[in-house]
Design a protein around this motif. Sequence first.
Motif, mmCIF file in Angstrom:
data_model
loop_
_atom_site.group_PDB
_atom_site.id
_atom_site.type_symbol
_atom_site.label_atom_id
_atom_site.label_comp_id
_atom_site.label_asym_id
_atom_site.label_seq_id
_atom_site.Cartn_x
_atom_site.Cartn_y
_atom_site.Cartn_z
ATOM 1 N N ILE A 57 -12.871 -14.971 -2.849
ATOM 2 C CA ILE A 57 -12.990 -16.436 -2.868
ATOM 3 C C ILE A 57 -13.381 -16.911 -4.271
ATOM 4 O O ILE A 57 -12.871 -17.925 -4.778
ATOM 5 N N ALA A 58 -14.281 -16.157 -4.908
ATOM 6 C CA ALA A 58 -14.715 -16.516 -6.265
ATOM 7 C C ALA A 58 -13.571 -16.475 -7.259
ATOM 8 O O ALA A 58 -13.611 -17.124 -8.307
ATOM 9 N N ARG A 59 -12.523 -15.713 -6.928
ATOM 10 C CA ARG A 59 -11.345 -15.634 -7.807
ATOM 11 C C ARG A 59 -10.287 -16.679 -7.445
ATOM 12 O O ARG A 59 -9.180 -16.654 -7.979
ATOM 13 N N GLY A 60 -10.620 -17.564 -6.487
ATOM 14 C CA GLY A 60 -9.701 -18.639 -6.158
ATOM 15 C C GLY A 60 -8.855 -18.405 -4.934
ATOM 16 O O GLY A 60 -7.935 -19.198 -4.648
ATOM 17 N N VAL A 61 -9.104 -17.349 -4.179
ATOM 18 C CA VAL A 61 -8.338 -17.062 -2.962
ATOM 19 C C VAL A 61 -8.930 -17.882 -1.817
ATOM 20 O O VAL A 61 -10.161 -17.994 -1.690
ATOM 21 N N ASN A 62 -8.052 -18.465 -0.958
ATOM 22 C CA ASN A 62 -8.566 -19.261 0.155
ATOM 23 C C ASN A 62 -9.265 -18.365 1.176
ATOM 24 O O ASN A 62 -9.076 -17.140 1.199
ATOM 25 N N ALA A 63 -10.085 -18.971 2.043
ATOM 26 C CA ALA A 63 -10.964 -18.216 2.938
ATOM 27 C C ALA A 63 -10.198 -17.280 3.872
ATOM 28 O O ALA A 63 -10.600 -16.125 4.094
ATOM 29 N N PHE A 64 -9.063 -17.756 4.420
ATOM 30 C CA PHE A 64 -8.292 -16.911 5.352
ATOM 31 C C PHE A 64 -7.720 -15.694 4.637
ATOM 32 O O PHE A 64 -7.862 -14.549 5.105
ATOM 33 N N ASP A 65 -7.065 -15.948 3.516
ATOM 34 C CA ASP A 65 -6.473 -14.837 2.767
ATOM 35 C C ASP A 65 -7.549 -13.907 2.220
ATOM 36 O O ASP A 65 -7.332 -12.693 2.083
ATOM 37 N N ALA A 66 -8.711 -14.472 1.877
ATOM 38 C CA ALA A 66 -9.798 -13.638 1.365
ATOM 39 C C ALA A 66 -10.298 -12.677 2.428
ATOM 40 O O ALA A 66 -10.599 -11.505 2.151
ATOM 41 N N THR A 67 -10.380 -13.155 3.672
ATOM 42 C CA THR A 67 -10.818 -12.286 4.763
ATOM 43 C C THR A 67 -9.817 -11.151 4.994
ATOM 44 O O THR A 67 -10.187 -9.982 5.144
ATOM 45 N N THR A 68 -8.521 -11.516 5.001
ATOM 46 C CA THR A 68 -7.475 -10.496 5.158
ATOM 47 C C THR A 68 -7.510 -9.502 4.006
ATOM 48 O O THR A 68 -7.395 -8.285 4.194
ATOM 49 N N GLY A 69 -7.674 -10.045 2.799
ATOM 50 C CA GLY A 69 -7.730 -9.189 1.616
ATOM 51 C C GLY A 69 -8.934 -8.263 1.633
ATOM 52 O O GLY A 69 -8.854 -7.122 1.162
ATOM 53 N N ALA A 70 -10.053 -8.737 2.185
ATOM 54 C CA ALA A 70 -11.249 -7.901 2.255
ATOM 55 C C ALA A 70 -10.997 -6.678 3.133
ATOM 56 O O ALA A 70 -11.395 -5.551 2.790
ATOM 57 N N TYR A 71 -10.337 -6.885 4.282
ATOM 58 C CA TYR A 71 -10.012 -5.749 5.148
ATOM 59 C C TYR A 71 -9.038 -4.788 4.458
ATOM 60 O O TYR A 71 -9.148 -3.563 4.594
ATOM 61 N N ARG A 72 -8.085 -5.371 3.715
ATOM 62 C CA ARG A 72 -7.121 -4.527 3.002
ATOM 63 C C ARG A 72 -7.829 -3.703 1.923
ATOM 64 O O ARG A 72 -7.557 -2.505 1.749
ATOM 65 N N ASN A 73 -8.733 -4.331 1.191
ATOM 66 C CA ASN A 73 -9.474 -3.607 0.153
ATOM 67 C C ASN A 73 -10.368 -2.524 0.750
ATOM 68 O O ASN A 73 -10.513 -1.434 0.179
ATOM 69 N N LEU A 74 -10.957 -2.826 1.910
ATOM 70 C CA LEU A 74 -11.781 -1.825 2.575
ATOM 71 C C LEU A 74 -10.935 -0.621 2.981
ATOM 72 O O LEU A 74 -11.374 0.537 2.854
ATOM 73 N N ASP A 75 -9.714 -0.893 3.428
ATOM 74 C CA ASP A 75 -8.808 0.202 3.799
ATOM 75 C C ASP A 75 -8.471 1.059 2.585
ATOM 76 O O ASP A 75 -8.415 2.294 2.676
ATOM 77 N N LEU A 76 -8.257 0.420 1.433
ATOM 78 C CA LEU A 76 -7.967 1.173 0.212
ATOM 79 C C LEU A 76 -9.164 2.032 -0.203
ATOM 80 O O LEU A 76 -8.990 3.160 -0.673
ATOM 81 N N ILE A 77 -10.367 1.496 -0.032
ATOM 82 C CA ILE A 77 -11.579 2.252 -0.350
ATOM 83 C C ILE A 77 -11.681 3.488 0.541
ATOM 84 O O ILE A 77 -12.011 4.591 0.081
ATOM 85 N N ILE A 78 -11.363 3.306 1.828
ATOM 86 C CA ILE A 78 -11.405 4.429 2.775
ATOM 87 C C ILE A 78 -10.369 5.487 2.388
ATOM 88 O O ILE A 78 -10.656 6.685 2.398
ATOM 89 N N GLN A 79 -9.152 5.026 2.026
ATOM 90 C CA GLN A 79 -8.101 5.960 1.626
ATOM 91 C C GLN A 79 -8.531 6.779 0.406
ATOM 92 O O GLN A 79 -8.324 7.995 0.346
ATOM 93 N N LYS A 80 -9.115 6.107 -0.558
ATOM 94 C CA LYS A 80 -9.545 6.783 -1.783
ATOM 95 C C LYS A 80 -10.655 7.788 -1.493
ATOM 96 O O LYS A 80 -10.653 8.911 -2.023
ATOM 97 N N GLN A 81 -11.583 7.390 -0.642
ATOM 98 C CA GLN A 81 -12.677 8.288 -0.272
ATOM 99 C C GLN A 81 -12.139 9.515 0.459
ATOM 100 O O GLN A 81 -12.554 10.652 0.188
ATOM 101 N N ALA A 82 -11.214 9.296 1.385
ATOM 102 C CA ALA A 82 -10.628 10.413 2.130
ATOM 103 C C ALA A 82 -9.860 11.343 1.200
ATOM 104 O O ALA A 82 -9.914 12.573 1.337
ATOM 105 N N LEU A 83 -9.140 10.756 0.235
ATOM 106 C CA LEU A 83 -8.375 11.564 -0.723
ATOM 107 C C LEU A 83 -9.318 12.396 -1.581
ATOM 108 O O LEU A 83 -9.058 13.582 -1.846
ATOM 109 N N MET A 84 -10.416 11.786 -2.021
ATOM 110 C CA MET A 84 -11.374 12.512 -2.854
ATOM 111 C C MET A 84 -11.930 13.731 -2.111
ATOM 112 O O MET A 84 -11.965 14.842 -2.661
#
Length: 526
Positions: free
Chosen positions: A457-484
């Motif tokens: 949101i601080a980067r200008g993303v609207n609240a709905f897209d920010a929520t969706t993006g947060a889940y997507r980013n969390l998924d990427l974090i999980i993928q990276k952790q699993a890969l490590m």
Amino acid sequence: MNQPTGFRRWIVVITAISAAIIELIDISIVNVGLTDIAGNLGVTIEDVSWVVTSYAIANVIVIPMTSFLQRYFGRKNYYIGSIFLFTLASYGCGLSDNLWMLVFFRFLQGVGGGALLSTSQGLMYDAFPPSQRATASALFGMGIVLGPTLGPTLGGYIIDNYHWSWMFYINVPIGIVAVMLSSAFIDKKEEELNINRAAIKIDQFGILLLAVGVGSLQYVLERGEADDWFDSSLITGLTFAAAVTLPLFVWWELRGTREPVVDLRTLKNRNLVVGSLLIVVVGYGLFTSVLLYPLFAQRIIGMTATQTGKLLIPGGLITLPMFALTGRLLAKGTSPRLIVVFGYIAFAAFCFTMSTYNMDASNGDFIGALIIRGIGLALVNVPLINQSVSTLEPRQLPTGIAIVNMMRQLGGAFGVAITNTYVTQRSAVHRGDLVSNLQPGDPLLTERLNALTQGLIARGVNAFDATTGAYRNLDLIIQKQALMVSYLDTFRLAGLFFVVSFPLLFLLKNKKMDPAAAKAVADAAH
């Protein structure tokens, strides 16, 4: 044939080592540039992996035949012809404007390269008297280890600063100089002066079986994971082809012909069998570490290809004095098996050290581990190769050394196949474990998602897209952790290979090669 001395000797040494290094560099140099090559040629990463596979298949087919090919063409002619083919194919790779043109020239490059490593060691031994053969082994061993180490370093620098074609063009001036120096300074052996090719029977059926069997096996190992193993009809067919032709090749070479292209009777020798098994583990460790370390540094830590390559330099540099030390120890009569034991321990220590790292690993952490790896490789390679062939009769040495080389290449292929498969499987397991711990309403999970959402949101993303993006980013974090964690598991697995095979070291007979055997190694088609 007169033994070279003084300036002439060192010209031969530099030429032989340079040829071996560029062959080994080209096994790994393209790995860091596959993404750029795929984008430039408009193909997928899966398709561009043929650039690696074609080279490896050609390489592993030619290596066991080098003894026969040297005998048929003459060592000097075969060596110069191979350098010329390798250089010409390198130029063709650089010119390639489509994938299959590049794959074709990479295959030719592998055919030429198969002789460079093999024949170079024979030239190195010929350049020194028997009393200094340990020095020759140490010098050549530097090339064996520095090649795979320098490959990703050089490839990363070229990719970050130039066009990918320069990964191949860089071979051209080296190859031209090597051809000129080889023509001028390498003498023909006495038996090369009057070769009667009409009297040399060509084991055509044996060559066909070897090419189909080893080529199929190499393809399955290189491409199995990418093609979903036996879900692919091609992988299934080639596995069947390897399963049929390799036993038939063994039978044919032992029973079906009087002049085999590879004299498998040498495998009755215990040292050669045990040494070959150990060489497979060393090849597995060498190529796995070259593959896995850059992936960990770039995909987990976020380093560039150039940064990844630079961290390999200290470990490569420590190898130089360690090879010199190994040569001196061998020359003074130190037990080769004792040296290999310490090398095995060092390489296992590297693997287990890397298995403890995480996303906070520093440059110093990697440098320390890679220095341990360099020490291990310096202590393992030369003594183990020498002990593997030390109890062979002089006439058996060319075949014995060719088998050892082939086993190192196959060990590398096994390593790549096991690594790719194991990383994929363990990533899926760890991802499942991590996701199962994410429970709705968990305060830590809620806090993390809110932080990610507010950041967007601080980067200008609207609240709905920010929520969706947060889940997507969390998924990427999980993928990276699993890969490590899967990388750490794979380093641990590599260490276990060294631990499990460690007792085999004590089955090797300790024997110093006598002058006649050492001279035969000089004549061997390595």
